[in-house]
Write an enzyme that holds these catalytic residues in place. Structure first.
Site, short mmCIF file in Angstrom:
data_model
loop_
_atom_site.label_atom_id
_atom_site.label_comp_id
_atom_site.label_asym_id
_atom_site.label_seq_id
_atom_site.Cartn_x
_atom_site.Cartn_y
_atom_site.Cartn_z
N CYS A 1 -6.03 1.92 -2.22
CA CYS A 1 -5.17 3.12 -2.30
C CYS A 1 -4.35 3.17 -3.58
CB CYS A 1 -4.24 3.19 -1.08
SG CYS A 1 -2.92 1.95 -1.07
N CYS B 1 -2.57 -2.79 -3.50
CA CYS B 1 -3.84 -2.57 -2.80
C CYS B 1 -4.87 -2.01 -3.79
CB CYS B 1 -3.63 -1.59 -1.65
SG CYS B 1 -5.14 -1.09 -0.79
N CYS C 1 0.83 -1.21 0.00
CA CYS C 1 0.00 0.00 0.00
C CYS C 1 0.86 1.26 0.00
CB CYS C 1 -0.88 0.05 1.26
SG CYS C 1 -1.98 -1.35 1.49
N ASP D 1 21.62 35.94 -14.11
CA ASP D 1 20.34 36.19 -14.77
C ASP D 1 19.77 37.53 -14.32
OD1 ASP D 1 17.93 34.93 -16.31
OD2 ASP D 1 17.07 35.68 -14.44
N ARG E 1 0.92 -7.91 -3.91
CA ARG E 1 0.04 -7.32 -4.91
C ARG E 1 -0.37 -5.92 -4.48
NH1 ARG E 1 -2.44 -12.06 -3.59
NH2 ARG E 1 -4.16 -10.87 -2.68
N CYS F 1 -2.59 4.98 2.85
CA CYS F 1 -3.74 4.11 2.64
C CYS F 1 -4.76 4.29 3.77
CB CYS F 1 -3.31 2.65 2.59
SG CYS F 1 -4.67 1.51 2.19
#
Length: 502
Positions: free
Chosen positions: A76, A73, A42, A449, A71, A46
């Site tokens: 989220c 989530c 996650c 500059d 794997r 989450c």
């Protein structure tokens, strides 16, 4: 966020776990939280109840978590969070590799090509990447492919075969297996869930509409105003509240429209070849500096008494960058010692004469800015510049085209500066502007500059370049952002968004 978390935050268990308990969105992209009991990873933010500490592991990247069998989530969606700002503030080989992987180098040239770009062997590079980010370049590219596939599945009605091709998969089977393994859902299930959640019309496959995530605060007026004010007619334009431009991509061209919102950027993208989609999105994020870490910058620079009011007035500034480092370098040289309007005119002449034509039914874009190969035989009649400046432009083009000068997302910033300064007609201002806007060095500082000097004078800072450069030492490593904040104090068209009529 502080500078002391940049290196290996995922190794500090207590700090990571506190961020997870607080659901602190500022840490999204810095690490992912993997839960041993569910085999899910996650974002730190989450919304689910934080897991017990004994069941948690922290990884630096989604690819590292996926490699260990976790794997993403479904709630989220950690694979959709902004990229880690760490890779944009470091100049070492791992950070350079991460920037090149994000640009699609592995998909186009393989790991061998990536290693060659960095001057390492494949084995050396894999060992370095594995030690620092927990995954090999191939695994990182695979994670990027799965993320791109998910974006296309959930935000377009493209056929899954086209999605697989666009995301870089070698086959439909590989695409299906990877999506199922990473998301625990089939592509069909992912699309059904996404469209059930959405109240918008399903986008057509002609123009893809994507949502580019961004860390807040997001002071988009500065970056969009700058891009609008310096835009090349025919290559860039503003329509309403949308900045549009053409893109030169590895396999073709494209047109993108970018509309800022307080917490994201809406991206409408049309490209010739679906294989270019990951590179196009990466370059749009780079153009707007969307993976910056504004909290760290605001906290650090806001502690300087002479800058505090400027930082507090408009926190979350982004650097107006580029979609093409070579284009930016040429434009900076064309802009030496001339007005913004004159620089736009010079660049427009080159685009019209040498750029690839595009068909823009939705607007007035006509050309892609030419590559250095397109400009190799440039006719000096198209350069209405002093002779010395003409020589600088042609010398720069030749150096890039022959490989004498390396300017890309994975180049070494200090080496690029040295190579630039070795070219006749290129001084510190030009080199620092290219390092800042072209290469993304967060610590570039063009002390000479005119805008920087004028703003410094207004704030009571030294206005003599050498003294100002000395004073800037205390702003390291965020001097590019100081430059942008200084520019925002001026009465200039770069600070107008949407722009006034030209």
């Amino acid at each position: 966020m502080r500078r002391d978390i940049v290196n290996g935050m995922h190794n500090d268990f207590d700090r990571c776990y506190r961020a997870v308990q607080a659901k602190d969105a500022r840490f999204d992209g810095w690490f992912v939280t993997a839960v041993l009991t569910t085999k899910i990873y996650c974002r730190p933010s989450c919304p689910v109840r934080p897991p017990f500490a004994r069941n948690v592991r922290f990884y630096p990247t989604a690819a590292a978590a996926q490699r260990e069998g976790f794997r993403a989530c479904k709630r989220c969606r950690p694979d959709a969070s902004p990229g880690s700002p760490e890779w944009n503030v470091r100049g070492d080989v791992v950070a350079r590799a991460m920037r090149l992987i994000a640009d699609g180098t592995v998909d186009r040239d393989g790991v061998t090509g990536l290693a060659a770009r960095l001057g390492y062997t494949v084995r050396q590079l894999e060992r370095l990447m594995q030690a620092e980010v927990g995954a090999t370049p191939l695994a990182l590219a695979r994670a990027q492919r799965s993320h791109m596939a998910r974006v296309l599945i959930e935000t377009t009605d493209m056929p899954f075969g086209d999605v697989a091709f666009a995301a870089g998969f070698a086959s439909i089977r590989q695409f299906n297996d990877t999506v199922r393994a990473v998301c625990d859902l089939t592509p069909t299930q992912l699309r059904r869930r996404a469209f059930q959640r959405s109240h918008d019309d399903v986008p057509t496959s002609g123009v893809m509409t994507l949502r580019l995530a961004v860390r807040t605060p997001f002071a988009y007026d500065g970056v969009f105003g700058h891009l609008a004010a310096t835009g090349i007619p025919g290559v860039e334009e503003v329509r309403g509240e949308t900045y549009r431009r053409t893109l030169r991509l590895p396999h073709g061209s494209g047109i993108v429209g970018l509309t800022p919102r307080p917490d994201h950027v809406t991206c409408q993208l049309s490209i010739d070849d679906f294989r270019d989609l990951p590179a196009a999105i990466a370059r749009c994020r780079r153009l707007l500096d969307l993976d910056a870490d504004p909290e760290a910058i605001v906290e650090f620079l806001g502690s300087d008494a002479e800058l505090a009011s400027v930082i507090a007035k408009s926190p979350g500034q982004r650097i107006p960058r580029t979609v093409d480092e070579h284009e930016l370098a040429i434009r900076v040289v064309l802009g030496q010692q001339v007005s913004t309007a004159a620089a736009r005119t010079h660049a427009a002449r080159l685009a019209a004469a040498y750029g690839h034509p595009v068909d823009d039914a939705a607007g007035g874009l006509t050309h892609v800015f030419p590559s250095t190969a397109d400009l190799a035989e440039i006719d000096l009649r198209h350069l209405a510049l002093p002779k010395a400046r003409q020589r600088t432009v042609t010398t720069l083009i030749e150096a890039i085209d022959t490989g004498e000068l390396i300017l890309d997302s994975g180049c070494d910033w200090d080496r690029a500066r040295a190579q630039l300064l070795a070219l006749s007609g290129i001084g510190p201002w030009t080199a620092e502007m290219i390092a800042m806007r072209g290469l993304g060095d967060p610590d570039a500082f063009p002390a000479t500059d005119l805008g920087v000097v004028a703003a410094a004078r207004q704030l009571g800072l030294p206005d003599e370049p050498k003294a100002l450069a000395g004073r800037s030492e205390r702003w390291r490593p965020w001097r590019s952002y100081v430059t942008q904040h200084l520019w925002t104090t001026l009465e200039h068209s770069v600070n107008q968004w949407p722009p006034k009529e030209r």
